[in-house]
Design an enzyme around this catalytic site. Sequence first.
Site, mmCIF file in Angstrom:
data_model
loop_
_atom_site.group_PDB
_atom_site.id
_atom_site.type_symbol
_atom_site.label_atom_id
_atom_site.label_comp_id
_atom_site.label_asym_id
_atom_site.label_seq_id
_atom_site.Cartn_x
_atom_site.Cartn_y
_atom_site.Cartn_z
ATOM 1 N N LYS A 13 -1.954 3.901 -2.467
ATOM 2 C CA LYS A 13 -0.538 4.101 -2.133
ATOM 3 C C LYS A 13 -0.370 4.550 -0.666
ATOM 4 O O LYS A 13 0.444 3.999 0.065
ATOM 5 C CB LYS A 13 0.083 5.161 -3.065
ATOM 6 C CG LYS A 13 -0.063 4.840 -4.551
ATOM 7 C CD LYS A 13 0.564 5.889 -5.432
ATOM 8 C CE LYS A 13 -0.119 7.238 -5.423
ATOM 9 N NZ LYS A 13 -1.480 7.252 -6.006
ATOM 10 N N ARG A 88 7.234 11.813 -9.893
ATOM 11 C CA ARG A 88 6.048 11.752 -10.747
ATOM 12 C C ARG A 88 6.332 12.246 -12.156
ATOM 13 O O ARG A 88 5.411 12.292 -12.976
ATOM 14 C CB ARG A 88 4.954 12.644 -10.153
ATOM 15 C CG ARG A 88 3.877 11.890 -9.426
ATOM 16 C CD ARG A 88 3.130 12.934 -8.636
ATOM 17 N NE ARG A 88 1.753 12.678 -8.515
ATOM 18 C CZ ARG A 88 1.175 12.385 -7.343
ATOM 19 N NH1 ARG A 88 1.875 12.236 -6.264
ATOM 20 N NH2 ARG A 88 -0.115 12.249 -7.287
ATOM 21 N N ARG A 128 -13.745 8.892 0.411
ATOM 22 C CA ARG A 128 -12.573 9.313 1.207
ATOM 23 C C ARG A 128 -12.901 10.558 2.014
ATOM 24 O O ARG A 128 -13.535 11.493 1.533
ATOM 25 C CB ARG A 128 -11.382 9.603 0.304
ATOM 26 C CG ARG A 128 -10.237 10.241 1.110
ATOM 27 C CD ARG A 128 -8.881 10.134 0.541
ATOM 28 N NE ARG A 128 -8.751 10.686 -0.782
ATOM 29 C CZ ARG A 128 -7.670 10.533 -1.539
ATOM 30 N NH1 ARG A 128 -6.648 9.844 -1.074
ATOM 31 N NH2 ARG A 128 -7.621 11.045 -2.740
ATOM 32 N N ARG A 161 -11.473 15.703 0.577
ATOM 33 C CA ARG A 161 -10.225 16.342 0.137
ATOM 34 C C ARG A 161 -10.548 17.295 -1.008
ATOM 35 O O ARG A 161 -11.302 16.927 -1.917
ATOM 36 C CB ARG A 161 -9.226 15.258 -0.303
ATOM 37 C CG ARG A 161 -7.799 15.615 0.044
ATOM 38 C CD ARG A 161 -6.885 14.462 -0.185
ATOM 39 N NE ARG A 161 -6.370 14.440 -1.546
ATOM 40 C CZ ARG A 161 -5.436 13.604 -1.976
ATOM 41 N NH1 ARG A 161 -4.939 12.703 -1.142
ATOM 42 N NH2 ARG A 161 -5.009 13.641 -3.201
ATOM 43 N N ARG A 172 -6.745 14.603 -12.717
ATOM 44 C CA ARG A 172 -5.566 13.942 -12.122
ATOM 45 C C ARG A 172 -5.234 12.650 -12.876
ATOM 46 O O ARG A 172 -4.063 12.298 -13.025
ATOM 47 C CB ARG A 172 -5.811 13.671 -10.635
ATOM 48 C CG ARG A 172 -5.722 14.957 -9.801
ATOM 49 C CD ARG A 172 -6.422 14.853 -8.462
ATOM 50 N NE ARG A 172 -5.923 13.819 -7.592
ATOM 51 C CZ ARG A 172 -6.631 13.258 -6.614
ATOM 52 N NH1 ARG A 172 -7.865 13.642 -6.377
ATOM 53 N NH2 ARG A 172 -6.090 12.327 -5.863
#
Length: 220
Positions: A13, A88, A128, A161, A172
Amino acid sequence: MRLIFLGPPGAGKGTQSLLLLQRHGVISLASGDILREAIRGNEPIGKEADRFMKAGQLVPDDLITGLMLDRLGKLAKNQSFVLDGFPRTKDQALALDAWLIEHRHKPVDLIIDFEMDEDKILKRLEGRRICRTCGASYHMKNLVPKKPGQCDHCGELLQVRPDDQPETIRRRFVVYHRQTEPLLEFYGSQKKVRPVPGDLEIEAQYQALVEVLKKERLVA
Ligand code: AP5
């Protein structure tokens, strides 16, 4: 154009909204980035959000809704935007709809649902890295910084992260299925949801997104 990007953590996203900004001038309001900025700035809202984010839980609806609607209100009335990561929950979606009708007299145009298999996401998120100072996002294989371990924009060090530990990513996913996926039905009943594959290469994913936007006459 008024878009919402939905999809599980890591489905692309943020990456796609950055490309839409660079190539079509569509402003991205990314709820996760805005919260991380507040954490880095030691703001009270950041302090409150931090523990939820570290645990892979959603922050409270009133906190994020207030923050996002405030940011939306600062955009010019005819500015195209994508909401990356907001709403969300159903309550957030209802609050957004009401705000848009009251302040812009128009609802969102389209919801893009980035679809991707969780095992592939887990693998992807291993790579990431984000800048610890400006928050810019990279990938060790797919979006490599010019100098290893250093941010292209500010030269600061890159880090994993905090919520990208495998256990937290799994949490998540659970939160996504339980609290966010029902929005596909909510917006689906308005015939506004369009799927885009999340497991293509970055450029191919962008082309698939633009195809959808062209079909809906949102880009030329
Ligand atoms: P948020 O920051 O929104 O996280 P997320 O939804 O879990 O999404 P991600 O940022 O992990 O993934 P993405 O889909 O943007 O993928 P990306 O493009 O970065 O939210 C974090 C937290 O904030 C939440 O858990 C919650 O606590 C809180 N929060 C936020 N919004 C909230 C709300 N509305 N209500 C309540 N709480 C909220 O890509 C991932 C990686 O893959 C990158 O390294 C990228 O370079 C790479 N990559 C991207 N696309 C590709 C591709 N096509 N091929 C190969 N690699 C790719």
